[in-house]
Scaffold this active site. Structure first.
Site, PDB file in Angstrom:
ATOM      1  N   TYR A  33       0.838  -1.212   0.000  1.00 56.45           N
ATOM      2  CA  TYR A  33       0.000   0.000   0.000  1.00 56.45           C
ATOM      3  C   TYR A  33       0.872   1.262   0.000  1.00 56.45           C
ATOM      4  O   TYR A  33       0.634   2.196  -0.770  1.00 56.45           O
ATOM      5  CB  TYR A  33      -0.903  -0.038   1.232  1.00 56.45           C
ATOM      6  N   LYS A  52       1.093   4.175  -2.812  1.00 53.14           N
ATOM      7  CA  LYS A  52       0.735   5.562  -2.506  1.00 53.14           C
ATOM      8  C   LYS A  52       1.912   6.514  -2.679  1.00 53.14           C
ATOM      9  O   LYS A  52       1.724   7.688  -3.002  1.00 53.14           O
ATOM     10  CB  LYS A  52       0.152   5.653  -1.091  1.00 53.14           C
TER      11      LYS A  52
HETATM   12  P1  NAP Z   1     -13.457   2.451   0.808  1.00 50.95           P
HETATM   13  O1  NAP Z   1     -14.467   2.969   1.771  1.00 50.95           O
HETATM   14  O2  NAP Z   1     -12.979   1.061   0.925  1.00 50.95           O
HETATM   15  O3  NAP Z   1     -14.043   2.683  -0.675  1.00 50.95           O
HETATM   16  C1  NAP Z   1     -13.285   2.265  -1.775  1.00 50.95           C
HETATM   17  C2  NAP Z   1     -13.952   2.743  -3.047  1.00 50.95           C
HETATM   18  O4  NAP Z   1     -13.101   2.390  -4.149  1.00 50.95           O
HETATM   19  C3  NAP Z   1     -15.301   2.095  -3.307  1.00 50.95           C
HETATM   20  O5  NAP Z   1     -16.135   3.055  -3.930  1.00 50.95           O
HETATM   21  C4  NAP Z   1     -14.962   0.954  -4.265  1.00 50.95           C
HETATM   22  O6  NAP Z   1     -16.041   0.609  -5.146  1.00 50.95           O
HETATM   23  C5  NAP Z   1     -13.856   1.611  -5.072  1.00 50.95           C
HETATM   24  N1  NAP Z   1     -12.967   0.663  -5.733  1.00 50.95           N
HETATM   25  C6  NAP Z   1     -12.169  -0.288  -5.181  1.00 50.95           C
HETATM   26  N2  NAP Z   1     -11.503  -0.954  -6.140  1.00 50.95           N
HETATM   27  C7  NAP Z   1     -11.887  -0.410  -7.325  1.00 50.95           C
HETATM   28  C8  NAP Z   1     -11.561  -0.681  -8.676  1.00 50.95           C
HETATM   29  N3  NAP Z   1     -10.679  -1.630  -9.008  1.00 50.95           N
HETATM   30  N4  NAP Z   1     -12.152   0.061  -9.643  1.00 50.95           N
HETATM   31  C9  NAP Z   1     -13.050   1.036  -9.317  1.00 50.95           C
HETATM   32  N5  NAP Z   1     -13.382   1.335  -8.057  1.00 50.95           N
HETATM   33  C10 NAP Z   1     -12.813   0.609  -7.074  1.00 50.95           C
HETATM   34  O7  NAP Z   1     -12.127   3.358   0.822  1.00 50.95           O
HETATM   35  P2  NAP Z   1     -11.856   4.843   1.400  1.00 50.95           P
HETATM   36  O8  NAP Z   1     -11.374   4.708   2.788  1.00 50.95           O
HETATM   37  O9  NAP Z   1     -12.976   5.736   1.091  1.00 50.95           O
HETATM   38  O10 NAP Z   1     -10.569   5.237   0.537  1.00 50.95           O
HETATM   39  C11 NAP Z   1     -10.638   6.077  -0.597  1.00 50.95           C
HETATM   40  C12 NAP Z   1      -9.213   6.464  -0.991  1.00 50.95           C
HETATM   41  O11 NAP Z   1      -8.587   7.165   0.080  1.00 50.95           O
HETATM   42  C13 NAP Z   1      -8.318   5.256  -1.292  1.00 50.95           C
HETATM   43  O12 NAP Z   1      -7.447   5.572  -2.350  1.00 50.95           O
HETATM   44  C14 NAP Z   1      -7.539   5.098  -0.002  1.00 50.95           C
HETATM   45  O13 NAP Z   1      -6.309   4.442  -0.210  1.00 50.95           O
HETATM   46  C15 NAP Z   1      -7.361   6.545   0.408  1.00 50.95           C
HETATM   47  N6  NAP Z   1      -7.063   6.731   1.819  1.00 50.95           N
HETATM   48  C16 NAP Z   1      -7.979   6.350   2.770  1.00 50.95           C
HETATM   49  C17 NAP Z   1      -7.664   6.553   4.115  1.00 50.95           C
HETATM   50  C18 NAP Z   1      -8.625   6.176   5.214  1.00 50.95           C
HETATM   51  O14 NAP Z   1      -8.239   6.278   6.379  1.00 50.95           O
HETATM   52  N7  NAP Z   1      -9.835   5.755   4.911  1.00 50.95           N
HETATM   53  C19 NAP Z   1      -6.439   7.127   4.476  1.00 50.95           C
HETATM   54  C20 NAP Z   1      -5.561   7.492   3.480  1.00 50.95           C
HETATM   55  C21 NAP Z   1      -5.877   7.295   2.161  1.00 50.95           C
HETATM   56  P3  NAP Z   1     -17.155  -0.511  -4.716  1.00 50.95           P
HETATM   57  O15 NAP Z   1     -18.029   0.141  -3.676  1.00 50.95           O
HETATM   58  O16 NAP Z   1     -17.914  -0.767  -5.982  1.00 50.95           O
HETATM   59  O17 NAP Z   1     -16.420  -1.691  -4.188  1.00 50.95           O
END
Ligand code: NAP
Length: 251
Positions: free
Chosen positions: A157, A161
């Site tokens: 990861y 990133k």
């Molecule tokens: P999440 O709740 O797990 O949601 C992930 C989203 O990405 C969902 O809409 C999912 O679609 C979609 N997705 C996954 N694989 C995909 C693919 N191959 N093609 C198209 N869509 C795909 O994640 P989140 O926490 O909101 O994270 C969003 C972003 O922020 C990510 O890049 C993550 O690495 C980054 N981030 C998150 C955090 C945190 O603490 N949450 C911290 C730092 C960075 P489906 O619903 O259809 O599965």
């Protein structure tokens, strides 16, 4: 505020849930027409579109696995077919397969790199062609504090990133002369499905090291993305904006 992005068309990958959902809603609230990309969760994506429409906006849900080159081209083409332009691209789709390196399987490495990093090659290549012709574009890529500082159990990861940051700075140099900016938002801990399984000790350690002593809200990430996607950010490119309660500076 409601008209700040009027006339603009935005594509948000992974917009069915979590941070991507908040970004789609915020861009729509500011007047953009939004393509809500999702992978598997059609119902959740439809609910995001319904919410935008109920608030008087325009949106369209498009299924595509953005880690797949052809599907990413279809996604961008669907946006162009519907709205004829693409002003804002937010690469938010992401996944994790946490495991200490000694235990990590090859497919856990490959999946995370493909979804989190190769997807940017796929979508940016398709969208940049149109943005260059428009001589206008705002690309915002979602990284993570893990890509800056590293994280136990996240070599895959963190590498993906960190790759997002190198990719974005390089593309910012390539596209700057065409009126296109490329920036990165690096979130800290935000409660979503992605972080739901985080072990309690890691969560407690993160809070301990966060000067603001709390997790972030998806909306707080969305506000930063919306700013970088706006005309007010016209002289910002190649920047990495941590939105993390201060954790990344705290070591
Ligand atoms: P999440 O709740 O797990 O949601 C992930 C989203 O990405 C969902 O809409 C999912 O679609 C979609 N997705 C996954 N694989 C995909 C693919 N191959 N093609 C198209 N869509 C795909 O994640 P989140 O926490 O909101 O994270 C969003 C972003 O922020 C990510 O890049 C993550 O690495 C980054 N981030 C998150 C955090 C945190 O603490 N949450 C911290 C730092 C960075 P489906 O619903 O259809 O599965």
């Amino acid at each position: 505020m409601g008209h700040q992005l009027a006339g603009k068309v935005a594509v948000v990958t992974g917009a069915s849930r979590g941070i991507g959902r908040a970004i789609a809603l915020e861009l729509a609230r500011r007047g953009a027409r939004v393509v809500v990309n999702y992978h598997r969760n059609a119902e959740a994506a439809a609910a995001v579109v319904a919410q935008i429409e109920a608030d008087g906006g325009q949106a369209l849900a498009v299924q595509a696995d953005v880690s797949d080159f052809e599907q990413a081209q279809v996604l961008i083409q669907a946006a162009l077919d519907a709205y004829e332009r693409i002003d804002i691209l937010v690469n938010n789709a992401g996944t994790t397969r946490d495991q200490a390196l000694m235990m990590m399987k090859e497919d856990e490495w490959d999946t995370v790199i493909q979804v989190n990093l190769k997807s940017l090659f796929n979508t940016c290549k398709a969208a940049a062609r149109k943005m260059v012709r428009q001589r206008y574009g705002r690309i915002v890529n979602i990284s993570s504090v893990a890509g800056i500082a590293g994280q136990f159990g996240q070599t895959n990861y963190a590498a993906s990133k960190a790759g997002v940051i190198g990719f974005s700075k390089s593309l910012a140099k390539e596209l700057g002369a065409r009126g296109i900016t490329v920036n990165v938002v690096a979130p800290g801990f935000v409660p979503t499905d992605l972080t739901a399984d985080l072990p309690d000790d890691l969560r407690a350690a993160a809070m301990e090291h966060t000067p603001l002593k709390r997790m972030g809200e998806p909306e707080e990430i969305a506000y930063a993305v919306a700013f970088l996607a706006s005309d007010e950010a016209s002289f910002i490119t190649g920047a990495v904006l941590p939105v993390d309660g201060g954790i990344v500076m705290s070591g």
